[in-house]
Design a protein around this motif. Structure first.
Motif, PDB file in Angstrom:
ATOM      1  N   HIS A 118       0.822  -1.202   0.000  1.00 33.98           N
ATOM      2  CA  HIS A 118       0.000   0.000   0.000  1.00 33.98           C
ATOM      3  C   HIS A 118       0.867   1.268   0.000  1.00 33.98           C
ATOM      4  CE1 HIS A 118      -3.256   2.768   0.853  1.00 33.98           C
ATOM      5  NE2 HIS A 118      -2.551   3.227   1.871  1.00 33.98           N
ATOM      6  N   LEU A 119       1.899   1.289   0.845  1.00 32.70           N
ATOM      7  CA  LEU A 119       2.745   2.474   0.983  1.00 32.70           C
ATOM      8  C   LEU A 119       3.634   2.725  -0.237  1.00 32.70           C
ATOM      9  CD1 LEU A 119       3.717   1.996   4.723  1.00 32.70           C
ATOM     10  CD2 LEU A 119       2.258   3.813   3.777  1.00 32.70           C
ATOM     11  N   THR A 120       3.915   1.685  -1.014  1.00 32.60           N
ATOM     12  CA  THR A 120       4.780   1.843  -2.185  1.00 32.60           C
ATOM     13  C   THR A 120       3.998   1.829  -3.493  1.00 32.60           C
ATOM     14  OG1 THR A 120       5.224  -0.543  -2.218  1.00 32.60           O
ATOM     15  CG2 THR A 120       6.800   0.860  -1.020  1.00 32.60           C
ATOM     16  N   ARG A 121       2.675   1.702  -3.424  1.00 31.09           N
ATOM     17  CA  ARG A 121       1.845   1.690  -4.637  1.00 31.09           C
ATOM     18  C   ARG A 121       2.059   2.991  -5.416  1.00 31.09           C
ATOM     19  NH1 ARG A 121      -3.243   0.443  -2.799  1.00 31.09           N
ATOM     20  NH2 ARG A 121      -2.591  -1.706  -2.960  1.00 31.09           N
ATOM     21  N   GLY A 122       2.275   2.856  -6.714  1.00 36.36           N
ATOM     22  CA  GLY A 122       2.464   4.027  -7.568  1.00 36.36           C
ATOM     23  C   GLY A 122       3.869   4.605  -7.543  1.00 36.36           C
ATOM     24  N   LEU A 123       4.722   4.083  -6.692  1.00 37.97           N
ATOM     25  CA  LEU A 123       6.095   4.583  -6.609  1.00 37.97           C
ATOM     26  C   LEU A 123       6.905   3.925  -7.721  1.00 37.97           C
ATOM     27  CD1 LEU A 123       7.906   6.367  -4.817  1.00 37.97           C
ATOM     28  CD2 LEU A 123       8.405   4.349  -3.459  1.00 37.97           C
ATOM     29  N   ARG A 124       7.401   4.735  -8.654  1.00 42.66           N
ATOM     30  CA  ARG A 124       8.184   4.217  -9.778  1.00 42.66           C
ATOM     31  C   ARG A 124       9.447   5.051  -9.906  1.00 42.66           C
ATOM     32  NH1 ARG A 124       4.386   4.117 -14.748  1.00 42.66           N
ATOM     33  NH2 ARG A 124       6.213   3.254 -15.734  1.00 42.66           N
ATOM     34  N   LEU A 125      10.532   4.391 -10.235  1.00 42.84           N
ATOM     35  CA  LEU A 125      11.829   5.039 -10.278  1.00 42.84           C
ATOM     36  C   LEU A 125      12.687   4.335 -11.321  1.00 42.84           C
ATOM     37  CD1 LEU A 125      14.065   6.816  -8.843  1.00 42.84           C
ATOM     38  CD2 LEU A 125      14.398   4.887  -7.334  1.00 42.84           C
ATOM     39  N   GLY A 126      13.452   5.088 -12.068  1.00 47.40           N
ATOM     40  CA  GLY A 126      14.367   4.499 -13.026  1.00 47.40           C
ATOM     41  C   GLY A 126      15.657   5.284 -13.086  1.00 47.40           C
ATOM     42  N   VAL A 127      16.758   4.632 -12.747  1.00 45.77           N
ATOM     43  CA  VAL A 127      18.069   5.268 -12.786  1.00 45.77           C
ATOM     44  C   VAL A 127      19.088   4.220 -13.207  1.00 45.77           C
ATOM     45  CG1 VAL A 127      19.890   6.401 -11.451  1.00 45.77           C
ATOM     46  CG2 VAL A 127      17.504   6.842 -10.897  1.00 45.77           C
ATOM     47  N   VAL A 128      19.918   4.573 -14.170  1.00 45.11           N
ATOM     48  CA  VAL A 128      21.063   3.752 -14.539  1.00 45.11           C
ATOM     49  C   VAL A 128      22.274   4.669 -14.502  1.00 45.11           C
ATOM     50  CG1 VAL A 128      22.153   2.364 -16.343  1.00 45.11           C
ATOM     51  CG2 VAL A 128      19.660   2.269 -16.032  1.00 45.11           C
ATOM     52  N   LEU A 129      23.250   4.313 -13.673  1.00 48.34           N
ATOM     53  CA  LEU A 129      24.489   5.083 -13.583  1.00 48.34           C
ATOM     54  C   LEU A 129      25.632   4.239 -14.116  1.00 48.34           C
ATOM     55  CD1 LEU A 129      24.214   6.610  -9.999  1.00 48.34           C
ATOM     56  CD2 LEU A 129      23.802   7.745 -12.170  1.00 48.34           C
ATOM     57  N   ASP A 130      26.454   4.835 -14.971  1.00 52.98           N
ATOM     58  CA  ASP A 130      27.613   4.156 -15.523  1.00 52.98           C
ATOM     59  C   ASP A 130      28.731   5.188 -15.615  1.00 52.98           C
ATOM     60  OD1 ASP A 130      29.370   2.389 -16.678  1.00 52.98           O
ATOM     61  OD2 ASP A 130      28.428   2.456 -18.660  1.00 52.98           O
ATOM     62  N   GLY A 131      29.505   5.287 -14.541  1.00 55.31           N
ATOM     63  CA  GLY A 131      30.564   6.291 -14.499  1.00 55.31           C
ATOM     64  C   GLY A 131      29.970   7.686 -14.529  1.00 55.31           C
ATOM     65  N   ASP A 132      30.363   8.488 -15.508  1.00 55.77           N
ATOM     66  CA  ASP A 132      29.863   9.859 -15.595  1.00 55.77           C
ATOM     67  C   ASP A 132      28.548   9.969 -16.358  1.00 55.77           C
ATOM     68  OD1 ASP A 132      30.889   9.271 -18.097  1.00 55.77           O
ATOM     69  OD2 ASP A 132      31.727  11.251 -18.418  1.00 55.77           O
ATOM     70  N   ALA A 133      28.051   8.873 -16.892  1.00 53.29           N
ATOM     71  CA  ALA A 133      26.803   8.878 -17.654  1.00 53.29           C
ATOM     72  C   ALA A 133      25.649   8.390 -16.775  1.00 53.29           C
ATOM     73  CB  ALA A 133      26.925   7.967 -18.873  1.00 53.29           C
ATOM     74  N   ALA A 134      24.481   9.008 -16.974  1.00 57.36           N
ATOM     75  CA  ALA A 134      23.292   8.601 -16.222  1.00 57.36           C
ATOM     76  C   ALA A 134      22.083   8.623 -17.140  1.00 57.36           C
ATOM     77  CB  ALA A 134      23.057   9.545 -15.045  1.00 57.36           C
ATOM     78  N   TRP A 135      21.214   7.629 -16.980  1.00 63.79           N
ATOM     79  CA  TRP A 135      19.932   7.582 -17.659  1.00 63.79           C
ATOM     80  C   TRP A 135      18.886   7.667 -16.561  1.00 63.79           C
ATOM     81  CZ3 TRP A 135      24.280   5.189 -19.110  1.00 63.79           C
ATOM     82  CH2 TRP A 135      24.695   5.363 -20.435  1.00 63.79           C
ATOM     83  N   LEU A 136      18.031   8.691 -16.624  1.00 62.41           N
ATOM     84  CA  LEU A 136      17.089   8.990 -15.551  1.00 62.41           C
ATOM     85  C   LEU A 136      15.663   8.962 -16.085  1.00 62.41           C
ATOM     86  CD1 LEU A 136      19.041  12.127 -14.271  1.00 62.41           C
ATOM     87  CD2 LEU A 136      19.284   9.775 -13.450  1.00 62.41           C
ATOM     88  N   LEU A 137      14.775   8.265 -15.385  1.00 58.78           N
ATOM     89  CA  LEU A 137      13.374   8.203 -15.772  1.00 58.78           C
ATOM     90  C   LEU A 137      12.613   9.317 -15.081  1.00 58.78           C
ATOM     91  CD1 LEU A 137      10.990   6.785 -17.149  1.00 58.78           C
ATOM     92  CD2 LEU A 137      10.822   5.310 -15.123  1.00 58.78           C
ATOM     93  N   ASP A 138      11.947  10.163 -15.867  1.00 60.46           N
ATOM     94  CA  ASP A 138      11.103  11.234 -15.341  1.00 60.46           C
ATOM     95  C   ASP A 138       9.665  10.902 -15.717  1.00 60.46           C
ATOM     96  OD1 ASP A 138       9.702  13.500 -14.655  1.00 60.46           O
ATOM     97  OD2 ASP A 138      11.147  14.891 -15.529  1.00 60.46           O
ATOM     98  N   LEU A 139       8.918  10.354 -14.764  1.00 62.04           N
ATOM     99  CA  LEU A 139       7.549   9.955 -15.048  1.00 62.04           C
ATOM    100  C   LEU A 139       6.617  11.147 -15.202  1.00 62.04           C
ATOM    101  CD1 LEU A 139       7.434   6.797 -12.840  1.00 62.04           C
ATOM    102  CD2 LEU A 139       7.257   6.903 -15.316  1.00 62.04           C
ATOM    103  N   ASP A 140       6.995  12.323 -14.667  1.00 65.72           N
ATOM    104  CA  ASP A 140       6.185  13.520 -14.894  1.00 65.72           C
ATOM    105  C   ASP A 140       6.139  13.859 -16.384  1.00 65.72           C
ATOM    106  OD1 ASP A 140       5.774  13.722 -12.168  1.00 65.72           O
ATOM    107  OD2 ASP A 140       7.312  15.264 -11.879  1.00 65.72           O
ATOM    108  N   GLN A 141       7.234  13.617 -17.086  1.00 62.03           N
ATOM    109  CA  GLN A 141       7.294  13.886 -18.519  1.00 62.03           C
ATOM    110  C   GLN A 141       7.141  12.616 -19.347  1.00 62.03           C
ATOM    111  OE1 GLN A 141      10.254  16.570 -20.004  1.00 62.03           O
ATOM    112  NE2 GLN A 141      10.540  17.507 -17.999  1.00 62.03           N
ATOM    113  N   GLY A 142       7.118  11.456 -18.697  1.00 60.24           N
ATOM    114  CA  GLY A 142       6.934  10.195 -19.403  1.00 60.24           C
ATOM    115  C   GLY A 142       8.078   9.822 -20.317  1.00 60.24           C
ATOM    116  N   ARG A 143       9.301  10.114 -19.894  1.00 61.81           N
ATOM    117  CA  ARG A 143      10.428   9.780 -20.753  1.00 61.81           C
ATOM    118  C   ARG A 143      11.712   9.575 -19.954  1.00 61.81           C
ATOM    119  NH1 ARG A 143      10.335  13.915 -24.955  1.00 61.81           N
ATOM    120  NH2 ARG A 143       8.188  13.987 -24.344  1.00 61.81           N
ATOM    121  N   TRP A 144      12.640   8.878 -20.575  1.00 64.72           N
ATOM    122  CA  TRP A 144      13.980   8.715 -20.050  1.00 64.72           C
ATOM    123  C   TRP A 144      14.830   9.870 -20.559  1.00 64.72           C
ATOM    124  CZ3 TRP A 144      16.088   5.126 -16.764  1.00 64.72           C
ATOM    125  CH2 TRP A 144      15.303   4.014 -16.470  1.00 64.72           C
TER     126      TRP A 144
END
Length: 181
Positions: A118-144
């Motif tokens: 119940h407390l984690t319902r709807g909680l979504r997160l996406g992060v990939v870190l590789d050295g100085d590069a990062a791929w970040l999921l922004d669900l407000d904008q619906g894109r990586w």
């Protein structure tokens, strides 16, 4: 467009990219090769019309294009708040902290599995870190986004492309009669 005028702004994603002759799913075309340089010539909602170095043009899901690490000549501009990765990084950090705290409570027995869900319902997160590069999921904008430390570059989308502001023109999603994105 001759070779001297062609200035790529993006490349196709590493697994290639489906194309269409129009900005809808009705007329599929050939697939772009992985990392093929393209120039975005037009946009319609989430769709982008791309031009290849040989002049061939097609419509693609513009959110899936990978931005080149440099801006095309003549478009240099100072870092803006929208480009600043720190607000998104703070939101991601907050979401991860919330999840970690609930997981600790579950492990310590202060909440049960039903409360954890119940407390984690709807909680979504996406992060990939590789050295100085990062791929970040922004669900407000619906894109990586790809982050180079200073700016966010749109990388990939969560939903199929649409023509925002015109629901009747929005393409069907994947599935029977839908497109394959």
């Amino acid at each position: 467009m001759d070779a001297l005028e062609f200035r790529p702004t993006h490349v196709a994603p590493p697994d290639g990219l489906a194309t269409w002759t129009r900005p809808d799913f009705s007329e599929p075309s050939v697939r772009l090769d992985a990392l093929l340089p393209v120039q975005v010539a037009d946009r319609l909602g989430d769709w982008a019309r791309v031009v290849c170095s040989n002049g061939w043009t097609a419509w693609v899901d513009g959110r899936l294009l990978v931005s080149l690490p440099h801006r095309p000549p003549g478009t240099a501009q100072p870092l803006t708040r929208a480009d600043d990765p720190r607000p998104l990084l703070r939101r991601l950090e907050h979401a991860l902290t919330q999840y970690r705290e609930q997981a600790e409570d579950l492990a310590e027995g202060t909440i049960d599995l039903e409360a954890f869900r119940h407390l984690t319902r709807g909680l979504r997160l996406g992060v990939v870190l590789d050295g100085d590069a990062a791929w970040l999921l922004d669900l407000d904008q619906g894109r990586w986004f790809y982050c180079d430390g200073l700016q966010l570059h749109s990388y990939a989308a969560v939903e199929p492309p649409g023509t925002s502001g015109n629901p009747a023109a929005a393409p069907p999603g994947p599935g029977p009669g839908g497109g394959d994105v």
